[in-house]
Design a protein around this motif. Structure first.
Motif, PDB file in Angstrom:
ATOM      1  N   VAL A   1      -9.327   0.947  17.323  1.00 43.54           N
ATOM      2  CA  VAL A   1      -9.903   0.149  16.284  1.00 43.54           C
ATOM      3  C   VAL A   1     -11.396   0.164  17.120  1.00 43.54           C
ATOM      4  O   VAL A   1     -10.959  -0.688  17.096  1.00 43.54           O
ATOM      5  CB  VAL A   1      -9.436  -1.314  15.022  1.00 43.54           C
TER       6      VAL A   1
ATOM      7  N   PRO B   1      -3.296  11.496   6.301  1.00 48.50           N
ATOM      8  CA  PRO B   1      -2.653  10.366   5.510  1.00 48.50           C
ATOM      9  C   PRO B   1      -3.354  10.286   4.029  1.00 48.50           C
ATOM     10  O   PRO B   1      -5.002  10.341   4.871  1.00 48.50           O
ATOM     11  CB  PRO B   1      -2.296   9.166   5.885  1.00 48.50           C
TER      12      PRO B   1
ATOM     13  N   ASP C   1     -14.401  -1.963   6.321  1.00 53.48           N
ATOM     14  CA  ASP C   1     -13.918  -2.239   7.257  1.00 53.48           C
ATOM     15  C   ASP C   1     -12.825  -2.743   8.048  1.00 53.48           C
ATOM     16  O   ASP C   1     -12.123  -2.030   6.925  1.00 53.48           O
ATOM     17  CB  ASP C   1     -14.792  -4.591   6.170  1.00 53.48           C
ATOM     18  N   GLN C   2     -12.493  -3.400   8.552  1.00 53.61           N
ATOM     19  CA  GLN C   2     -11.307  -3.244   9.205  1.00 53.61           C
ATOM     20  C   GLN C   2      -9.929  -4.035   8.804  1.00 53.61           C
ATOM     21  O   GLN C   2      -8.894  -4.397   9.190  1.00 53.61           O
ATOM     22  CB  GLN C   2     -11.413  -3.786  11.093  1.00 53.61           C
ATOM     23  N   ASP C   3     -10.938  -5.323   8.232  1.00 52.19           N
ATOM     24  CA  ASP C   3      -9.956  -5.724   7.272  1.00 52.19           C
ATOM     25  C   ASP C   3      -9.278  -5.444   6.059  1.00 52.19           C
ATOM     26  O   ASP C   3      -9.055  -5.644   5.072  1.00 52.19           O
ATOM     27  CB  ASP C   3     -10.175  -7.552   6.620  1.00 52.19           C
ATOM     28  N   ARG C   4      -9.930  -4.131   5.700  1.00 49.98           N
ATOM     29  CA  ARG C   4      -9.874  -2.943   4.055  1.00 49.98           C
ATOM     30  C   ARG C   4      -8.486  -2.124   4.961  1.00 49.98           C
ATOM     31  O   ARG C   4      -8.713  -1.207   5.446  1.00 49.98           O
ATOM     32  CB  ARG C   4     -11.091  -2.315   3.074  1.00 49.98           C
ATOM     33  N   ALA C   5      -7.477  -1.868   3.964  1.00 48.78           N
ATOM     34  CA  ALA C   5      -6.488  -0.958   4.031  1.00 48.78           C
ATOM     35  C   ALA C   5      -6.423   0.562   4.093  1.00 48.78           C
ATOM     36  O   ALA C   5      -6.027   1.153   3.706  1.00 48.78           O
ATOM     37  CB  ALA C   5      -5.327  -1.797   4.217  1.00 48.78           C
ATOM     38  N   GLU C   6      -8.110   0.602   2.740  1.00 48.30           N
ATOM     39  CA  GLU C   6      -8.158   2.046   1.742  1.00 48.30           C
ATOM     40  C   GLU C   6      -8.271   2.652   3.078  1.00 48.30           C
ATOM     41  O   GLU C   6      -9.896   2.699   2.568  1.00 48.30           O
ATOM     42  CB  GLU C   6      -8.836   1.404   0.826  1.00 48.30           C
ATOM     43  N   ALA C   7      -7.702   3.241   3.970  1.00 48.94           N
ATOM     44  CA  ALA C   7      -8.274   4.159   4.765  1.00 48.94           C
ATOM     45  C   ALA C   7      -8.288   5.427   4.348  1.00 48.94           C
ATOM     46  O   ALA C   7      -7.273   5.812   3.839  1.00 48.94           O
ATOM     47  CB  ALA C   7      -7.939   3.655   6.322  1.00 48.94           C
TER      48      ALA C   7
ATOM     49  N   SER D   1     -12.745   3.061   7.085  1.00 51.53           N
ATOM     50  CA  SER D   1     -12.716   2.169   5.958  1.00 51.53           C
ATOM     51  C   SER D   1     -13.466   1.727   5.962  1.00 51.53           C
ATOM     52  O   SER D   1     -14.861   1.224   6.422  1.00 51.53           O
ATOM     53  CB  SER D   1     -11.019   1.163   5.816  1.00 51.53           C
TER      54      SER D   1
ATOM     55  N   TYR E   1       0.980   5.334   0.466  1.00 53.45           N
ATOM     56  CA  TYR E   1       0.128   6.598   1.273  1.00 53.45           C
ATOM     57  C   TYR E   1       0.451   7.808   1.168  1.00 53.45           C
ATOM     58  O   TYR E   1       2.214   8.025   1.105  1.00 53.45           O
ATOM     59  CB  TYR E   1      -0.730   6.441   2.865  1.00 53.45           C
TER      60      TYR E   1
ATOM     61  N   LEU F   1      -1.472   3.633  16.363  1.00 56.19           N
ATOM     62  CA  LEU F   1      -2.658   3.943  15.831  1.00 56.19           C
ATOM     63  C   LEU F   1      -3.052   3.641  17.395  1.00 56.19           C
ATOM     64  O   LEU F   1      -2.421   2.950  18.170  1.00 56.19           O
ATOM     65  CB  LEU F   1      -2.890   1.798  15.773  1.00 56.19           C
TER      66      LEU F   1
ATOM     67  N   ASN G   1      -7.175  -3.152  11.032  1.00 60.38           N
ATOM     68  CA  ASN G   1      -6.505  -2.465  10.400  1.00 60.38           C
ATOM     69  C   ASN G   1      -5.534  -2.466  11.185  1.00 60.38           C
ATOM     70  O   ASN G   1      -4.906  -0.755  11.119  1.00 60.38           O
ATOM     71  CB  ASN G   1      -7.277  -1.534   9.802  1.00 60.38           C
TER      72      ASN G   1
ATOM     73  N   LEU H   1      -2.263  -1.131   9.979  1.00 57.96           N
ATOM     74  CA  LEU H   1      -1.529   0.171   9.565  1.00 57.96           C
ATOM     75  C   LEU H   1      -0.479   1.136   9.932  1.00 57.96           C
ATOM     76  O   LEU H   1      -0.728   1.766  10.703  1.00 57.96           O
ATOM     77  CB  LEU H   1      -2.680   1.127   8.340  1.00 57.96           C
TER      78      LEU H   1
ATOM     79  N   TYR I   1      -4.495   8.132   0.884  1.00 60.90           N
ATOM     80  CA  TYR I   1      -4.798   6.670   0.031  1.00 60.90           C
ATOM     81  C   TYR I   1      -3.876   6.980  -0.983  1.00 60.90           C
ATOM     82  O   TYR I   1      -4.709   7.992  -1.598  1.00 60.90           O
ATOM     83  CB  TYR I   1      -5.992   5.898   0.367  1.00 60.90           C
TER      84      TYR I   1
ATOM     85  N   LEU J   1      -3.700  -8.970   4.893  1.00 58.88           N
ATOM     86  CA  LEU J   1      -5.727  -8.619   5.133  1.00 58.88           C
ATOM     87  C   LEU J   1      -6.065  -9.700   4.910  1.00 58.88           C
ATOM     88  O   LEU J   1      -5.818 -11.013   5.560  1.00 58.88           O
ATOM     89  CB  LEU J   1      -6.245  -7.959   3.340  1.00 58.88           C
ATOM     90  N   GLY J   2      -7.576  -9.321   5.633  1.00 60.39           N
ATOM     91  CA  GLY J   2      -8.844 -10.587   6.363  1.00 60.39           C
ATOM     92  C   GLY J   2      -8.412 -11.105   7.514  1.00 60.39           C
ATOM     93  O   GLY J   2      -8.656 -12.086   8.308  1.00 60.39           O
ATOM     94  N   GLU J   3      -7.230 -10.068   8.524  1.00 55.40           N
ATOM     95  CA  GLU J   3      -6.795 -10.594   9.845  1.00 55.40           C
ATOM     96  C   GLU J   3      -7.909  -9.931  10.414  1.00 55.40           C
ATOM     97  O   GLU J   3      -8.464  -9.069   9.891  1.00 55.40           O
ATOM     98  CB  GLU J   3      -6.003  -9.946   9.808  1.00 55.40           C
TER      99      GLU J   3
ATOM    100  N   THR K   1     -12.355  -3.076  18.178  1.00 54.51           N
ATOM    101  CA  THR K   1     -11.746  -4.620  17.910  1.00 54.51           C
ATOM    102  C   THR K   1     -10.093  -4.340  18.992  1.00 54.51           C
ATOM    103  O   THR K   1      -9.267  -5.254  18.232  1.00 54.51           O
ATOM    104  CB  THR K   1     -12.153  -4.218  17.153  1.00 54.51           C
ATOM    105  N   GLU K   2      -9.449  -2.274  18.914  1.00 52.25           N
ATOM    106  CA  GLU K   2      -8.272  -2.900  18.972  1.00 52.25           C
ATOM    107  C   GLU K   2      -8.051  -1.576  20.259  1.00 52.25           C
ATOM    108  O   GLU K   2      -8.719  -0.723  20.149  1.00 52.25           O
ATOM    109  CB  GLU K   2      -7.915  -2.178  17.484  1.00 52.25           C
TER     110      GLU K   2
ATOM    111  N   TYR L   1     -10.940   4.949  13.508  1.00 52.62           N
ATOM    112  CA  TYR L   1     -10.304   4.406  14.059  1.00 52.62           C
ATOM    113  C   TYR L   1      -9.442   6.062  14.283  1.00 52.62           C
ATOM    114  O   TYR L   1     -10.034   7.100  13.405  1.00 52.62           O
ATOM    115  CB  TYR L   1      -8.218   4.037  13.061  1.00 52.62           C
TER     116      TYR L   1
ATOM    117  N   ARG M   1       0.984  -5.202   4.193  1.00 52.19           N
ATOM    118  CA  ARG M   1      -0.467  -5.896   5.095  1.00 52.19           C
ATOM    119  C   ARG M   1      -0.637  -6.985   4.757  1.00 52.19           C
ATOM    120  O   ARG M   1      -0.971  -6.789   3.407  1.00 52.19           O
ATOM    121  CB  ARG M   1      -1.407  -4.486   5.177  1.00 52.19           C
TER     122      ARG M   1
ATOM    123  N   PHE N   1      -9.069   9.906   5.900  1.00 53.13           N
ATOM    124  CA  PHE N   1      -8.590  10.111   7.047  1.00 53.13           C
ATOM    125  C   PHE N   1      -8.655  11.858   7.252  1.00 53.13           C
ATOM    126  O   PHE N   1      -9.008  12.059   6.256  1.00 53.13           O
ATOM    127  CB  PHE N   1      -6.946  10.544   7.232  1.00 53.13           C
TER     128      PHE N   1
ATOM    129  N   TYR O   1       0.850  -1.434   0.138  1.00 51.71           N
ATOM    130  CA  TYR O   1       0.156   0.504  -0.118  1.00 51.71           C
ATOM    131  C   TYR O   1       0.914   1.458  -0.607  1.00 51.71           C
ATOM    132  O   TYR O   1       1.965   0.915   0.780  1.00 51.71           O
ATOM    133  CB  TYR O   1      -1.139  -0.137   1.534  1.00 51.71           C
TER     134      TYR O   1
END
Lengths: 113, 113
Positions: B48, A44, B96-102, B94, A36, B45, A99, A101, A46, A93-95, B55-56, B33, A91, B104, A34
């Motif tokens: 989350v 930041p 959802d939390q598994d997508r890194a296209e956040a 984003s 940014y 971070l 997120n 990042l 994307y 994904l799918g965890e 979740t975080e 986030y 990163r 800001f 990724y």
């Protein structure tokens, strides 16, 4: 997630292509690359991401080497507004862990007239 | 304009004050986030939220208390902060939390005096 290495800074000329390198030699097969950027005093933004194929959008192109150990972000015609810190992030994904990042130091790009 | 709005943009508060930072997005995203960016340090971070559930929590001191009443709004409640908590606080969202296209927000520049 794999770590990345970027040069701390680089200059480029307005109107010319800017090629920003990133090393991610420990990247694993299911990790994406990724990019940014952060313009001064802003959040930041994307830019683009990819897994193994080269990608292009309205902002930039992403070239990933065949072994996936490095990549290059290309800004085709840099403008003064492209002056920013550019972050390369790897990163998985799918965890379900959130997120995470993880931003490193990035490359401070200065576009000069 | 990223679609993520933070208020206020600037905040000065004393160590005994209580204040709140607000973040709003109408992008239809389900994950939000909080990040902290101190001078000359990478983004960190903090929290989350995914579908309004936290979740975080990245070992953040209890003087920072997040609240997510719905998927579009996120708050960061601040009390008895220290001068070293002065930083740029960034909100992101984003799909959802598994997508890194956040995406800001512009951030809140916080100064603790």
């Amino acid at each position: 997630d794999a770590k990345t290495t970027q040069p701390p800074s680089m200059d480029c000329a307005e109107g010319r292509a800017a090629n920003l390198p990133c090393n991610h030699s420990t990247i694993s097969g299911n990790e994406y690359v990724y990019w940014y950027r952060q313009i001064h005093s802003q959040g930041p933004q994307y830019i683009i991401h990819g897994l193994k194929n080269n990608e292009t959008n309205e902002m930039a192109s992403l070239i990933i080497t065949e072994d996936r150990k490095s990549s290059t972000l290309i800004l085709p015609h840099a403008t003064l507004r492209d002056t920013a810190v550019y972050y390369c992030i790897v990163r998985r994904l799918g965890e379900a862990a959130g997120n995470k990042l993880t931003f490193g130091g990035g490359t401070r790009v200065l576009v000069k007239p | 304009e990223t679609g993520v709005t933070q208020t206020p943009r600037h905040l000065v508060m004393g160590m005994t004050n209580k204040k709140s930072l607000k973040c709003e997005q109408h992008l239809g995203h389900n994950a939000m986030y909080w990040y902290k960016q101190s001078a000359k340090k990478p983004l960190e971070l903090m929290f989350v939220y995914n579908f309004k559930e936290q979740t975080e929590n990245n070992s953040v001191p209890s003087r920072f208390s997040p609240e997510c009443p719905n998927s579009s709004h996120l708050f960061l409640h601040l009390h008895t902060l220290q001068p070293e908590d002065s930083a740029l606080y960034l909100c992101a969202s984003s799909p959802d939390q598994d997508r890194a296209e956040a995406f800001f927000g512009q951030g809140t520049r916080l100064t603790v005096v």
